[in-house]
Design a protein around this motif. Structure first.
Motif, PDB file in Angstrom:
ATOM      1  N   ASP A  59      21.644  18.219  49.876  1.00 14.28           N
ATOM      2  CA  ASP A  59      21.308  18.159  48.440  1.00 14.28           C
ATOM      3  C   ASP A  59      20.022  17.384  48.178  1.00 14.28           C
ATOM      4  O   ASP A  59      19.879  16.707  47.142  1.00 14.28           O
ATOM      5  N   LEU A  60      19.084  17.499  49.100  1.00 14.61           N
ATOM      6  CA  LEU A  60      17.811  16.787  48.951  1.00 14.61           C
ATOM      7  C   LEU A  60      17.086  17.267  47.693  1.00 14.61           C
ATOM      8  O   LEU A  60      16.865  18.451  47.503  1.00 14.61           O
ATOM      9  N   GLY A  61      16.750  16.331  46.835  1.00 14.73           N
ATOM     10  CA  GLY A  61      16.064  16.677  45.598  1.00 14.73           C
ATOM     11  C   GLY A  61      16.980  16.893  44.410  1.00 14.73           C
ATOM     12  O   GLY A  61      16.498  17.010  43.275  1.00 14.73           O
ATOM     13  N   THR A  62      18.288  16.953  44.654  1.00 10.10           N
ATOM     14  CA  THR A  62      19.238  17.091  43.554  1.00 10.10           C
ATOM     15  C   THR A  62      20.242  15.947  43.514  1.00 10.10           C
ATOM     16  O   THR A  62      20.807  15.658  42.459  1.00 10.10           O
ATOM     17  N   ARG A  63      20.482  15.324  44.649  1.00 13.21           N
ATOM     18  CA  ARG A  63      21.364  14.151  44.708  1.00 13.21           C
ATOM     19  C   ARG A  63      20.527  12.938  45.098  1.00 13.21           C
ATOM     20  O   ARG A  63      19.894  12.923  46.152  1.00 13.21           O
ATOM     21  N   PHE A  64      20.514  11.921  44.244  1.00 10.23           N
ATOM     22  CA  PHE A  64      19.659  10.758  44.451  1.00 10.23           C
ATOM     23  C   PHE A  64      20.512   9.520  44.705  1.00 10.23           C
ATOM     24  O   PHE A  64      21.342   9.133  43.869  1.00 10.23           O
ATOM     25  N   ALA A  65      20.276   8.890  45.855  1.00 12.13           N
ATOM     26  CA  ALA A  65      21.083   7.730  46.240  1.00 12.13           C
ATOM     27  C   ALA A  65      20.860   6.542  45.317  1.00 12.13           C
ATOM     28  O   ALA A  65      21.720   5.665  45.216  1.00 12.13           O
ATOM     29  N   GLY A  66      19.729   6.516  44.645  1.00 16.88           N
ATOM     30  CA  GLY A  66      19.450   5.394  43.745  1.00 16.88           C
ATOM     31  C   GLY A  66      20.516   5.194  42.684  1.00 16.88           C
ATOM     32  O   GLY A  66      20.706   4.080  42.187  1.00 16.88           O
ATOM     33  N   LEU A  67      21.225   6.266  42.340  1.00 20.38           N
ATOM     34  CA  LEU A  67      22.291   6.150  41.353  1.00 20.38           C
ATOM     35  C   LEU A  67      23.454   5.323  41.870  1.00 20.38           C
ATOM     36  O   LEU A  67      24.267   4.828  41.085  1.00 20.38           O
ATOM     37  N   GLY A  68      23.557   5.172  43.191  1.00 20.69           N
ATOM     38  CA  GLY A  68      24.637   4.396  43.780  1.00 20.69           C
ATOM     39  C   GLY A  68      24.270   2.970  44.102  1.00 20.69           C
ATOM     40  O   GLY A  68      25.058   2.245  44.728  1.00 20.69           O
ATOM     41  N   ILE A  69      23.092   2.531  43.684  1.00 21.33           N
ATOM     42  CA  ILE A  69      22.645   1.164  43.942  1.00 21.33           C
ATOM     43  C   ILE A  69      23.175   0.237  42.853  1.00 21.33           C
ATOM     44  O   ILE A  69      23.118   0.562  41.669  1.00 21.33           O
ATOM     45  N   ALA A  70      23.672  -0.921  43.273  1.00 22.22           N
ATOM     46  CA  ALA A  70      24.256  -1.874  42.323  1.00 22.22           C
ATOM     47  C   ALA A  70      23.498  -3.190  42.347  1.00 22.22           C
ATOM     48  O   ALA A  70      23.156  -3.691  43.423  1.00 22.22           O
ATOM     49  N   PRO A  71      23.222  -3.777  41.183  1.00 19.68           N
ATOM     50  CA  PRO A  71      22.627  -5.123  41.153  1.00 19.68           C
ATOM     51  C   PRO A  71      23.654  -6.154  41.593  1.00 19.68           C
ATOM     52  O   PRO A  71      24.866  -5.920  41.510  1.00 19.68           O
ATOM     53  N   LYS A  72      23.170  -7.292  42.065  1.00 20.74           N
ATOM     54  CA  LYS A  72      24.076  -8.350  42.523  1.00 20.74           C
ATOM     55  C   LYS A  72      24.402  -9.319  41.394  1.00 20.74           C
ATOM     56  O   LYS A  72      23.485  -9.827  40.738  1.00 20.74           O
ATOM     57  N   PRO A  73      25.681  -9.633  41.203  1.00 19.64           N
ATOM     58  CA  PRO A  73      26.030 -10.652  40.213  1.00 19.64           C
ATOM     59  C   PRO A  73      25.906 -12.078  40.750  1.00 19.64           C
ATOM     60  O   PRO A  73      25.826 -13.020  39.965  1.00 19.64           O
ATOM     61  N   TYR A  74      25.900 -12.226  42.084  1.00 20.44           N
ATOM     62  CA  TYR A  74      25.826 -13.568  42.680  1.00 20.44           C
ATOM     63  C   TYR A  74      24.737 -13.580  43.760  1.00 20.44           C
ATOM     64  O   TYR A  74      24.529 -12.579  44.455  1.00 20.44           O
ATOM     65  N   PRO A  75      24.041 -14.709  43.946  1.00 20.54           N
ATOM     66  CA  PRO A  75      22.943 -14.783  44.918  1.00 20.54           C
ATOM     67  C   PRO A  75      23.443 -15.062  46.330  1.00 20.54           C
ATOM     68  O   PRO A  75      23.196 -16.123  46.902  1.00 20.54           O
ATOM     69  N   SER A  76      24.110 -14.074  46.895  1.00 18.78           N
ATOM     70  CA  SER A  76      24.651 -14.218  48.243  1.00 18.78           C
ATOM     71  C   SER A  76      24.896 -12.827  48.810  1.00 18.78           C
ATOM     72  O   SER A  76      24.733 -11.824  48.113  1.00 18.78           O
ATOM     73  N   CYS A  77      25.290 -12.798  50.089  1.00 16.46           N
ATOM     74  CA  CYS A  77      25.560 -11.517  50.744  1.00 16.46           C
ATOM     75  C   CYS A  77      26.556 -10.701  49.925  1.00 16.46           C
ATOM     76  O   CYS A  77      27.612 -11.201  49.525  1.00 16.46           O
ATOM     77  N   ARG A  78      26.227  -9.448  49.704  1.00 16.21           N
ATOM     78  CA  ARG A  78      27.076  -8.585  48.873  1.00 16.21           C
ATOM     79  C   ARG A  78      28.489  -8.465  49.426  1.00 16.21           C
ATOM     80  O   ARG A  78      29.458  -8.330  48.675  1.00 16.21           O
ATOM     81  N   GLY A  79      28.625  -8.554  50.740  1.00 14.02           N
ATOM     82  CA  GLY A  79      29.939  -8.431  51.349  1.00 14.02           C
ATOM     83  C   GLY A  79      30.909  -9.514  50.941  1.00 14.02           C
ATOM     84  O   GLY A  79      32.129  -9.340  51.051  1.00 14.02           O
ATOM     85  N   GLY A  80      30.413 -10.648  50.453  1.00  9.74           N
ATOM     86  CA  GLY A  80      31.277 -11.737  50.028  1.00  9.74           C
ATOM     87  C   GLY A  80      31.647 -11.711  48.560  1.00  9.74           C
ATOM     88  O   GLY A  80      32.447 -12.544  48.101  1.00  9.74           O
ATOM     89  N   HIS A  81      31.115 -10.767  47.812  1.00  8.70           N
ATOM     90  CA  HIS A  81      31.353 -10.763  46.372  1.00  8.70           C
ATOM     91  C   HIS A  81      32.783 -10.388  46.003  1.00  8.70           C
ATOM     92  O   HIS A  81      33.298 -10.805  44.960  1.00  8.70           O
ATOM     93  N   VAL A  82      33.441  -9.605  46.850  1.00 12.70           N
ATOM     94  CA  VAL A  82      34.850  -9.273  46.587  1.00 12.70           C
ATOM     95  C   VAL A  82      35.692 -10.538  46.602  1.00 12.70           C
ATOM     96  O   VAL A  82      36.566 -10.746  45.740  1.00 12.70           O
ATOM     97  N   ALA A  83      35.417 -11.420  47.582  1.00 10.15           N
ATOM     98  CA  ALA A  83      36.168 -12.678  47.659  1.00 10.15           C
ATOM     99  C   ALA A  83      35.889 -13.570  46.453  1.00 10.15           C
ATOM    100  O   ALA A  83      36.797 -14.215  45.922  1.00 10.15           O
ATOM    101  N   ILE A  84      34.636 -13.587  46.005  1.00 11.59           N
ATOM    102  CA  ILE A  84      34.290 -14.396  44.831  1.00 11.59           C
ATOM    103  C   ILE A  84      35.007 -13.861  43.592  1.00 11.59           C
ATOM    104  O   ILE A  84      35.628 -14.619  42.830  1.00 11.59           O
ATOM    105  N   ASP A  85      34.937 -12.538  43.390  1.00 10.96           N
ATOM    106  CA  ASP A  85      35.592 -11.936  42.228  1.00 10.96           C
ATOM    107  C   ASP A  85      37.107 -12.159  42.266  1.00 10.96           C
ATOM    108  O   ASP A  85      37.734 -12.470  41.241  1.00 10.96           O
ATOM    109  N   GLY A  86      37.698 -12.003  43.454  1.00  9.06           N
ATOM    110  CA  GLY A  86      39.136 -12.205  43.577  1.00  9.06           C
ATOM    111  C   GLY A  86      39.541 -13.632  43.285  1.00  9.06           C
ATOM    112  O   GLY A  86      40.551 -13.892  42.596  1.00  9.06           O
TER     113      GLY A  86
END
Length: 376
Positions: free
Chosen positions: A297-324
């Motif tokens: 789907d090159l040109g019709t599906r854009f990965a940028g739509l799946g990018i998320a900003p970070k709510p905390y200044p740390s590795c994204r993998g640890g944000h689940v633990a912070i939220d929990g």
């Protein structure tokens, strides 16, 4: 490629020296002739080069345009406070003393540096505080590479419109995420051993810069080949929590911009960048890659739509633990004395980056170590 075809290609390159015609152009002509004759088959990098060069602003869905604008603003915002941070401050001082043409702005200052030095610093700033947005399916931080290099290349090119800048960023970000998803599908890149940002960032940066510098297809492939020759992206800096983690995006942005500028001058790199016998997917992933993740789907599906900003200044993998943790504290009005122990369940990659060795993670010695620590 047979020995006879190799000899033909060598003859074309030698002809470039005799005629003054750019050698990359003759090499591309040789490859095209061999392909038509049933010889060498073009690499997937050619498809990506065409996509990067030919996508127009009008081809972008409205939602992609909107999120790309947001990603540009978010990246600049998280970049500006980072100039005095450890590792970045030292790079800034060195960059100012290195000298050279005043081609590009260090954002947040009035200082202009050679474009390669400025983009290295700007991209490193964008990643340093660990607020850089994330493509979670592959843990790729595309914006901290593609946006600084787009700004630097636009300064070099001059006369770049806002629409062209947005298109270059949207396409380059999509390429970075597609590349990072394609290698070793279904396995975390950190388990394989690679940090995808400084790895695939080299290729994405070269192609973003190449578009804005108005390279043609052969030059774009040359730029990608030169970027591939430089990239590494091992994950040890993240495991150890060192300054190198902050600088990886800068190395990718600077190396990609250099690759595009060299290709513009007639320098070429390997042509079979992705699928050659020593191309990226064979050399770095043992031949394990998904062509659908790369080109589907090159040109019709854009990965940028799946990018998320970070709510905390740390590795994204640890944000689940912070939220929990925050949810439990708020729901049960917990105080520190109410807690006997905390158990965090993490997949292997996050455990490696954020949970082990436990003693080190409980007592980080640097800010970078703290940014990669669930116990902290």
């Amino acid at each position: 490629m047979t020995r006879r075809n190799f000899a033909k290609l060598s003859a074309f390159l030698a002809a470039g020296l005799a005629t003054g015609v750019p050698s990359w152009a003759l090499a591309q002509e040789a490859i095209d002739k061999l392909a038509r004759a049933g010889g060498a088959v073009p690499d997937a990098i050619y498809t990506l080069a065409d996509y990067c060069l030919n996508t127009r602003y009008e081809d972008l869905p409205a939602e992609v345009i909107k999120v790309t604008k947001g990603q540009i603003l978010d990246t600049i915002i998280v970049m500006l406070p980072a100039l005095d941070s450890d590792g970045i401050a030292q790079l800034y001082e060195w960059s100012k003393t290195a000298g050279g043409n005043e081609e590009s702005l260090v954002l947040g200052t009035s200082v202009r540096l050679p474009a390669g030095n400025a983009v290295r610093l700007n991209a490193a700033m964008a990643a340093a505080l660990e607020y850089d947005d994330t493509y979670e399916p592959s843990l790729m931080h595309a914006s901290c590479v593609t946006i600084p290099v787009a700004l630097a290349a636009a300064e070099l090119a001059g006369g770049v419109s806002g629409k062209e800048l947005i298109t270059a960023v949207a396409v380059g970000t999509d390429l970075a995420c597609r590349l990072s998803m394609a290698g070793s599908p279904g396995v975390s890149p950190f388990i394989v051993g690679w940090d995808p940002t400084p790895m695939y960032g080299f290729l994405a940066a070269a192609m973003v810069a190449g578009r804005l510098l108005k390279l043609d297809q052969a030059q774009m492939v040359a730029a990608a080949g030169l970027a591939y020759h430089q990239l590494s992206g091992n994950a040890q800096a993240s495991v150890d929590g060192t300054h190198a983690k902050r600088l990886g995006a800068g190395f990718a942005a600077s190396g990609g911009l250099l690759s595009a500028r060299l290709a513009q001058q007639g320098v070429f790199g390997p042509f079979h960048v992705l699928e050659g016998p020593k191309g990226l997917f064979n050399q770095y992933h043992g031949g394990k890659y998904s062509k659908d993740a790369l080109l589907g789907d090159l040109g019709t599906r854009f990965a940028g739509l799946g990018i998320a900003p970070k709510p905390y200044p740390s590795c994204r993998g640890g944000h689940v633990a912070i939220d929990g943790t925050l949810a439990l504290v708020n729901e049960h009005n917990l105080l520190p004395d109410d807690v006997e122990k905390v158990v965090i369940y993490s997949p292997p990659a996050e455990m490696m980056l954020l949970g082990r060795p436990l003693e080190k993670k409980q007592n980080p010695q640097t800010i970078v170590e703290a940014q990669f620590s669930n116990p902290w």
